[in-house]
Design a protein around this motif. Structure first.
Motif, PDB file in Angstrom:
ATOM      1  N   SER A 257      23.355 -12.104  97.605  1.00 36.51           N
ATOM      2  CA  SER A 257      23.577 -11.378  96.354  1.00 36.51           C
ATOM      3  C   SER A 257      24.701 -12.051  95.567  1.00 36.51           C
ATOM      4  O   SER A 257      25.452 -12.873  96.107  1.00 36.51           O
ATOM      5  CB  SER A 257      23.958  -9.924  96.638  1.00 36.51           C
ATOM      6  OG  SER A 257      25.332  -9.827  97.009  1.00 36.51           O
TER       7      SER A 257
ATOM      8  N   GLU B 281      16.246  -2.541 103.998  1.00 35.03           N
ATOM      9  CA  GLU B 281      17.559  -2.946 103.502  1.00 35.03           C
ATOM     10  C   GLU B 281      18.641  -2.404 104.430  1.00 35.03           C
ATOM     11  O   GLU B 281      18.433  -1.431 105.164  1.00 35.03           O
ATOM     12  CB  GLU B 281      17.790  -2.373 102.096  1.00 35.03           C
ATOM     13  CG  GLU B 281      16.947  -2.995 100.997  1.00 35.03           C
ATOM     14  CD  GLU B 281      17.682  -4.113 100.280  1.00 35.03           C
ATOM     15  OE1 GLU B 281      18.650  -4.655 100.859  1.00 35.03           O
ATOM     16  OE2 GLU B 281      17.299  -4.426  99.142  1.00 35.03           O
TER      17      GLU B 281
ATOM     18  N   SER C 161      21.261  -5.111  90.408  1.00 27.59           N
ATOM     19  CA  SER C 161      21.450  -6.366  89.681  1.00 27.59           C
ATOM     20  C   SER C 161      22.865  -6.465  89.121  1.00 27.59           C
ATOM     21  O   SER C 161      23.585  -5.463  88.991  1.00 27.59           O
ATOM     22  CB  SER C 161      20.441  -6.477  88.539  1.00 27.59           C
ATOM     23  OG  SER C 161      20.660  -5.455  87.584  1.00 27.59           O
TER      24      SER C 161
ATOM     25  N   HIS D 285      17.520  -8.445  91.617  1.00 28.09           N
ATOM     26  CA  HIS D 285      17.271  -7.290  92.488  1.00 28.09           C
ATOM     27  C   HIS D 285      16.951  -6.054  91.653  1.00 28.09           C
ATOM     28  O   HIS D 285      17.679  -5.723  90.714  1.00 28.09           O
ATOM     29  CB  HIS D 285      18.469  -7.012  93.391  1.00 28.09           C
ATOM     30  CG  HIS D 285      18.097  -6.114  94.539  1.00 28.09           C
ATOM     31  ND1 HIS D 285      17.928  -4.762  94.394  1.00 28.09           N
ATOM     32  CD2 HIS D 285      17.829  -6.392  95.844  1.00 28.09           C
ATOM     33  CE1 HIS D 285      17.595  -4.233  95.549  1.00 28.09           C
ATOM     34  NE2 HIS D 285      17.523  -5.202  96.453  1.00 28.09           N
TER      35      HIS D 285
ATOM     36  N   GLN E 188      15.463 -10.244  96.702  1.00 23.98           N
ATOM     37  CA  GLN E 188      14.971  -8.903  96.402  1.00 23.98           C
ATOM     38  C   GLN E 188      15.031  -7.969  97.599  1.00 23.98           C
ATOM     39  O   GLN E 188      14.743  -6.778  97.460  1.00 23.98           O
ATOM     40  CB  GLN E 188      13.569  -8.978  95.819  1.00 23.98           C
ATOM     41  CG  GLN E 188      13.545  -9.712  94.490  1.00 23.98           C
ATOM     42  CD  GLN E 188      12.402  -9.287  93.599  1.00 23.98           C
ATOM     43  OE1 GLN E 188      11.673  -8.340  93.884  1.00 23.98           O
ATOM     44  NE2 GLN E 188      12.242  -9.975  92.500  1.00 23.98           N
ATOM     45  N   ASP E 189      15.390  -8.493  98.767  1.00 21.68           N
ATOM     46  CA  ASP E 189      15.585  -7.626  99.928  1.00 21.68           C
ATOM     47  C   ASP E 189      17.039  -7.658 100.398  1.00 21.68           C
ATOM     48  O   ASP E 189      17.337  -7.429 101.569  1.00 21.68           O
ATOM     49  CB  ASP E 189      14.651  -8.035 101.066  1.00 21.68           C
ATOM     50  CG  ASP E 189      14.904  -9.465 101.560  1.00 21.68           C
ATOM     51  OD1 ASP E 189      15.637 -10.207 100.874  1.00 21.68           O
ATOM     52  OD2 ASP E 189      14.373  -9.821 102.626  1.00 21.68           O
ATOM     53  N   CYS E 190      17.956  -7.938  99.465  1.00 24.30           N
ATOM     54  CA  CYS E 190      19.385  -7.998  99.811  1.00 24.30           C
ATOM     55  C   CYS E 190      20.181  -7.432  98.645  1.00 24.30           C
ATOM     56  O   CYS E 190      20.580  -8.154  97.735  1.00 24.30           O
ATOM     57  CB  CYS E 190      19.803  -9.437 100.104  1.00 24.30           C
ATOM     58  SG  CYS E 190      21.529  -9.600 100.625  1.00 24.30           S
ATOM     59  N   ARG E 191      20.418  -6.134  98.692  1.00 26.91           N
ATOM     60  CA  ARG E 191      21.060  -5.484  97.555  1.00 26.91           C
ATOM     61  C   ARG E 191      22.438  -6.065  97.259  1.00 26.91           C
ATOM     62  O   ARG E 191      22.722  -6.493  96.140  1.00 26.91           O
ATOM     63  CB  ARG E 191      21.168  -3.969  97.814  1.00 26.91           C
ATOM     64  CG  ARG E 191      19.856  -3.236  97.712  1.00 26.91           C
ATOM     65  CD  ARG E 191      20.007  -1.750  97.900  1.00 26.91           C
ATOM     66  NE  ARG E 191      20.208  -1.384  99.294  1.00 26.91           N
ATOM     67  CZ  ARG E 191      20.123  -0.142  99.764  1.00 26.91           C
ATOM     68  NH1 ARG E 191      19.859   0.850  98.936  1.00 26.91           N
ATOM     69  NH2 ARG E 191      20.314   0.120 101.044  1.00 26.91           N
TER      70      ARG E 191
ATOM     71  N   HIS F 149      19.333 -14.041  93.613  1.00 26.41           N
ATOM     72  CA  HIS F 149      19.612 -12.726  94.201  1.00 26.41           C
ATOM     73  C   HIS F 149      18.339 -12.265  94.899  1.00 26.41           C
ATOM     74  O   HIS F 149      17.348 -11.920  94.257  1.00 26.41           O
ATOM     75  CB  HIS F 149      20.028 -11.741  93.108  1.00 26.41           C
ATOM     76  CG  HIS F 149      20.560 -10.444  93.628  1.00 26.41           C
ATOM     77  ND1 HIS F 149      21.155  -9.509  92.807  1.00 26.41           N
ATOM     78  CD2 HIS F 149      20.596  -9.916  94.873  1.00 26.41           C
ATOM     79  CE1 HIS F 149      21.532  -8.465  93.525  1.00 26.41           C
ATOM     80  NE2 HIS F 149      21.193  -8.692  94.787  1.00 26.41           N
TER      81      HIS F 149
END
Length: 271
Positions: free
Chosen positions: A156, A209, A131, A127, A148-151, A146
Protein backbone atom coordinates in the motif's frame (compact mmCIF):
# COMPACT_ATOMS: atom_id res chain seq x y z
CA UNK A 1 -32.79 34.97 13.95
CA UNK A 2 -29.80 36.57 12.25
CA UNK A 3 -26.81 34.39 11.48
CA UNK A 4 -24.10 34.97 14.11
CA UNK A 5 -20.82 36.44 12.89
CA UNK A 6 -17.98 33.97 12.28
CA UNK A 7 -15.51 33.28 15.00
CA UNK A 8 -11.81 33.56 14.36
CA UNK A 9 -9.12 33.29 13.69
CA UNK A 10 -9.21 34.37 10.07
CA UNK A 11 -7.16 31.84 8.10
CA UNK A 12 -5.89 32.44 4.57
CA UNK A 13 -3.68 30.64 2.09
CA UNK A 14 -0.77 32.86 3.14
CA UNK A 15 -1.24 32.36 6.88
CA UNK A 16 -1.47 28.60 6.35
CA UNK A 17 1.79 28.56 4.43
CA UNK A 18 3.57 30.71 7.01
CA UNK A 19 2.32 28.74 10.01
CA UNK A 20 3.07 25.38 8.41
CA UNK A 21 6.61 26.51 7.62
CA UNK A 22 7.01 27.83 11.17
CA UNK A 23 5.85 24.46 12.48
CA UNK A 24 8.61 22.76 10.52
CA UNK A 25 7.06 21.63 7.24
CA UNK A 26 9.98 21.55 4.79
CA UNK A 27 10.00 22.40 1.09
CA UNK A 28 10.49 19.27 -0.96
CA UNK A 29 9.33 16.74 1.62
CA UNK A 30 6.55 14.14 1.33
CA UNK A 31 3.69 14.88 3.71
CA UNK A 32 0.77 12.62 4.60
CA UNK A 33 -1.99 14.92 5.85
CA UNK A 34 -5.02 14.04 7.97
CA UNK A 35 -7.16 17.13 8.33
CA UNK A 36 -10.25 18.78 9.77
CA UNK A 37 -11.29 21.94 7.94
CA UNK A 38 -13.65 23.04 10.70
CA UNK A 39 -10.88 22.93 13.31
CA UNK A 40 -8.88 25.69 11.61
CA UNK A 41 -11.20 28.63 12.18
CA UNK A 42 -12.73 30.82 9.46
CA UNK A 43 -10.84 29.82 6.33
CA UNK A 44 -11.02 32.29 3.45
CA UNK A 45 -11.41 30.01 0.44
CA UNK A 46 -12.29 26.89 2.42
CA UNK A 47 -10.70 23.59 1.47
CA UNK A 48 -9.20 25.04 -1.72
CA UNK A 49 -7.18 27.53 0.32
CA UNK A 50 -6.04 24.76 2.66
CA UNK A 51 -4.73 22.69 -0.25
CA UNK A 52 -3.06 25.75 -1.74
CA UNK A 53 -1.42 26.57 1.59
CA UNK A 54 -0.15 23.01 1.97
CA UNK A 55 1.25 23.00 -1.56
CA UNK A 56 2.86 26.40 -1.00
CA UNK A 57 4.54 25.13 2.17
CA UNK A 58 5.83 22.03 0.39
CA UNK A 59 7.01 23.95 -2.67
CA UNK A 60 7.24 22.59 -6.23
CA UNK A 61 9.45 19.68 -5.20
CA UNK A 62 7.21 18.53 -2.33
CA UNK A 63 4.46 15.91 -2.49
CA UNK A 64 1.12 16.09 -0.69
CA UNK A 65 -0.63 12.80 0.16
CA UNK A 66 -4.10 12.36 1.67
CA UNK A 67 -6.39 9.40 2.43
CA UNK A 68 -9.31 9.19 -0.03
CA UNK A 69 -11.07 6.18 1.44
CA UNK A 70 -14.39 5.00 0.05
CA UNK A 71 -15.99 2.95 2.79
CA UNK A 72 -19.42 3.29 1.16
CA UNK A 73 -18.34 0.59 -1.34
CA UNK A 74 -18.49 -2.07 1.35
CA UNK A 75 -20.91 -4.81 2.32
CA UNK A 76 -24.17 -3.23 3.57
CA UNK A 77 -24.37 -5.99 6.18
CA UNK A 78 -21.52 -4.22 8.01
CA UNK A 79 -23.00 -0.72 7.93
CA UNK A 80 -23.75 0.73 11.34
CA UNK A 81 -23.94 4.52 10.87
CA UNK A 82 -26.64 4.26 9.72
CA UNK A 83 -27.59 0.62 9.16
CA UNK A 84 -29.92 -0.36 6.32
CA UNK A 85 -32.70 -2.98 6.43
CA UNK A 86 -31.50 -6.53 5.86
CA UNK A 87 -34.03 -7.01 3.07
CA UNK A 88 -32.14 -4.33 1.09
CA UNK A 89 -28.72 -5.97 1.29
CA UNK A 90 -28.83 -8.11 -1.84
CA UNK A 91 -30.29 -5.32 -3.97
CA UNK A 92 -27.58 -2.91 -2.73
CA UNK A 93 -24.84 -5.43 -3.53
CA UNK A 94 -26.24 -5.94 -7.02
CA UNK A 95 -26.60 -2.22 -7.75
CA UNK A 96 -23.45 -0.81 -6.12
CA UNK A 97 -21.07 0.72 -8.71
CA UNK A 98 -17.52 -0.61 -8.75
CA UNK A 99 -14.65 1.57 -7.62
CA UNK A 100 -13.28 4.00 -10.18
CA UNK A 101 -10.30 6.09 -8.99
CA UNK A 102 -11.36 8.96 -11.26
CA UNK A 103 -14.96 9.36 -10.12
CA UNK A 104 -15.56 7.49 -6.83
CA UNK A 105 -15.84 10.11 -4.11
CA UNK A 106 -14.05 9.79 -0.80
CA UNK A 107 -16.06 9.40 2.38
CA UNK A 108 -15.37 9.93 6.06
CA UNK A 109 -11.97 11.59 5.65
CA UNK A 110 -13.05 15.24 5.32
CA UNK A 111 -13.45 17.80 2.59
CA UNK A 112 -9.73 18.54 2.15
CA UNK A 113 -8.89 15.04 0.84
CA UNK A 114 -11.85 15.18 -1.53
CA UNK A 115 -10.53 18.51 -2.79
CA UNK A 116 -7.08 16.98 -3.37
CA UNK A 117 -8.66 14.01 -5.16
CA UNK A 118 -10.26 16.31 -7.74
CA UNK A 119 -7.26 18.66 -8.04
CA UNK A 120 -5.66 18.93 -11.51
CA UNK A 121 -2.81 16.45 -11.74
CA UNK A 122 -3.80 14.41 -8.69
CA UNK A 123 -3.16 10.66 -8.80
CA UNK A 124 -5.10 8.10 -6.78
CA UNK A 125 -4.30 4.55 -5.76
CA UNK A 126 -6.25 1.49 -6.80
CA UNK A 127 -7.64 -0.05 -3.61
CA UNK A 128 -11.46 0.19 -3.63
CA UNK A 129 -11.75 0.96 0.09
CA UNK A 130 -8.53 2.59 1.31
CA UNK A 131 -7.11 4.61 -1.55
CA UNK A 132 -4.74 7.56 -1.21
CA UNK A 133 -4.41 10.57 -3.52
CA UNK A 134 -1.23 12.53 -4.10
CA UNK A 135 -0.05 15.75 -5.73
CA UNK A 136 3.56 16.48 -6.62
CA UNK A 137 6.61 14.97 -8.30
CA UNK A 138 6.59 11.81 -6.12
CA UNK A 139 2.85 11.18 -6.49
CA UNK A 140 3.07 8.23 -8.87
CA UNK A 141 5.87 6.70 -6.83
CA UNK A 142 3.61 6.74 -3.76
CA UNK A 143 0.22 5.65 -5.13
CA UNK A 144 1.12 3.23 -7.93
CA UNK A 145 0.94 -0.53 -7.33
CA UNK A 146 -1.54 -0.40 -4.43
CA UNK A 147 -2.60 -4.05 -4.33
CA UNK A 148 -6.34 -4.63 -4.30
CA UNK A 149 -6.03 -7.21 -1.53
CA UNK A 150 -3.84 -5.06 0.75
CA UNK A 151 -5.70 -2.17 2.31
CA UNK A 152 -2.97 -0.61 4.44
CA UNK A 153 -0.03 -3.00 4.46
CA UNK A 154 3.24 -3.68 2.67
CA UNK A 155 1.75 -3.26 -0.81
CA UNK A 156 0.00 0.00 0.00
CA UNK A 157 1.08 3.66 -0.19
CA UNK A 158 1.77 3.58 3.56
CA UNK A 159 4.77 1.31 3.05
CA UNK A 160 6.04 3.58 0.24
CA UNK A 161 5.67 6.59 2.52
CA UNK A 162 7.62 4.84 5.27
CA UNK A 163 10.41 3.84 2.88
CA UNK A 164 10.74 7.36 1.48
CA UNK A 165 10.97 9.19 4.78
CA UNK A 166 7.57 10.88 4.66
CA UNK A 167 6.10 12.65 7.64
CA UNK A 168 2.55 12.76 9.01
CA UNK A 169 0.71 16.02 9.63
CA UNK A 170 -2.33 15.76 11.89
CA UNK A 171 -4.02 19.05 11.04
CA UNK A 172 -6.77 19.42 13.62
CA UNK A 173 -7.34 15.67 13.93
CA UNK A 174 -6.50 13.11 16.60
CA UNK A 175 -4.46 9.95 16.49
CA UNK A 176 -7.60 7.97 15.69
CA UNK A 177 -7.11 9.20 12.10
CA UNK A 178 -3.44 8.16 11.91
CA UNK A 179 -3.43 5.59 9.12
CA UNK A 180 0.29 4.91 9.65
CA UNK A 181 -0.63 2.89 12.74
CA UNK A 182 -2.52 0.48 10.48
CA UNK A 183 0.71 -0.50 8.72
CA UNK A 184 1.89 -1.76 12.09
CA UNK A 185 -1.24 -3.94 12.33
CA UNK A 186 -0.05 -5.80 9.24
CA UNK A 187 3.21 -6.55 11.01
CA UNK A 188 1.54 -7.68 14.22
CA UNK A 189 -0.32 -11.00 14.28
CA UNK A 190 -3.90 -10.14 13.35
CA UNK A 191 -6.88 -12.16 12.19
CA UNK A 192 -7.90 -12.32 8.54
CA UNK A 193 -11.41 -11.37 7.50
CA UNK A 194 -13.52 -11.60 4.38
CA UNK A 195 -14.28 -8.16 2.94
CA UNK A 196 -17.10 -7.74 0.43
CA UNK A 197 -17.16 -5.19 -2.40
CA UNK A 198 -18.46 -4.68 -5.94
CA UNK A 199 -16.30 -6.51 -8.46
CA UNK A 200 -14.62 -4.50 -11.25
CA UNK A 201 -16.33 -6.53 -13.98
CA UNK A 202 -19.72 -6.51 -12.32
CA UNK A 203 -21.28 -8.53 -9.54
CA UNK A 204 -19.97 -8.96 -6.01
CA UNK A 205 -16.70 -10.34 -4.66
CA UNK A 206 -15.22 -11.17 -1.28
CA UNK A 207 -11.48 -10.83 -0.68
CA UNK A 208 -9.39 -11.87 2.31
CA UNK A 209 -7.77 -8.98 4.17
CA UNK A 210 -6.01 -8.35 7.45
CA UNK A 211 -8.49 -7.13 10.04
CA UNK A 212 -7.81 -3.46 10.83
CA UNK A 213 -9.27 -1.25 13.52
CA UNK A 214 -8.53 2.19 14.95
CA UNK A 215 -9.69 1.00 18.37
CA UNK A 216 -7.34 2.42 21.05
CA UNK A 217 -5.40 4.52 18.54
CA UNK A 218 -5.95 7.58 20.73
CA UNK A 219 -4.31 5.72 23.62
CA UNK A 220 -1.52 4.53 21.34
CA UNK A 221 -1.00 8.10 20.10
CA UNK A 222 -0.84 9.44 23.66
CA UNK A 223 1.94 7.00 24.52
CA UNK A 224 3.75 7.63 21.23
CA UNK A 225 3.75 11.37 21.87
CA UNK A 226 4.98 10.83 25.42
CA UNK A 227 7.89 8.63 24.36
CA UNK A 228 8.96 9.92 20.94
CA UNK A 229 9.71 13.37 19.47
CA UNK A 230 6.52 14.88 18.05
CA UNK A 231 6.36 18.48 16.85
CA UNK A 232 3.29 20.18 18.31
CA UNK A 233 1.82 23.56 17.50
CA UNK A 234 -1.15 25.41 16.07
CA UNK A 235 -2.22 26.32 12.56
CA UNK A 236 -5.12 28.72 12.71
CA UNK A 237 -7.15 27.42 15.63
CA UNK A 238 -6.20 23.79 15.00
CA UNK A 239 -3.92 21.70 17.17
CA UNK A 240 -1.27 20.20 14.92
CA UNK A 241 1.19 17.33 15.24
CA UNK A 242 4.06 16.50 12.89
CA UNK A 243 6.15 13.31 13.00
CA UNK A 244 7.81 10.72 10.72
CA UNK A 245 5.73 7.85 9.37
CA UNK A 246 8.64 5.54 10.18
CA UNK A 247 8.62 6.49 13.88
CA UNK A 248 4.86 6.03 14.18
CA UNK A 249 4.93 2.59 12.57
CA UNK A 250 7.88 1.34 14.60
CA UNK A 251 6.35 2.50 17.87
CA UNK A 252 2.92 1.08 17.00
CA UNK A 253 4.42 -2.33 16.20
CA UNK A 254 5.77 -2.63 19.73
CA UNK A 255 2.70 -1.06 21.37
CA UNK A 256 0.15 -3.24 19.59
CA UNK A 257 2.10 -6.40 20.41
CA UNK A 258 1.83 -5.50 24.09
CA UNK A 259 -1.65 -4.00 24.30
CA UNK A 260 -3.81 -5.88 21.82
CA UNK A 261 -4.72 -9.56 22.02
CA UNK A 262 -2.99 -11.79 19.52
CA UNK A 263 -4.85 -13.17 16.53
CA UNK A 264 -5.14 -16.63 18.04
CA UNK A 265 -6.62 -15.15 21.23
CA UNK A 266 -9.24 -13.30 19.19
CA UNK A 267 -10.17 -16.35 17.12
CA UNK A 268 -9.85 -18.87 19.95
CA UNK A 269 -10.40 -17.09 23.29
CA UNK A 270 -9.50 -19.05 26.41
CA UNK A 271 -12.38 -20.99 27.95
Amino acid sequence: MPTPPPTGPLVTRDTLRAELRALGVKPGEILLVHSSLSSLGWVCGGAVAVVQGLLDALGPDGTLVVPTHSTHLTDPATWRNPPVPEEWWERIRAAMPAYDPLITRSLGVGVVPETVRTWPGALRSAHPHTSFAALGPRAADIVDAHAQDCRLGERSPLARLEERGARVLLLGTGYDTCTSFHLAEYRTPAPLVGVGRPAPGGGWETVTEVSVSSDRFDELGHDFERDRPVVRGEVGAADVRLFPVRDAVAYAERWLALHRPRAEEILHPPA
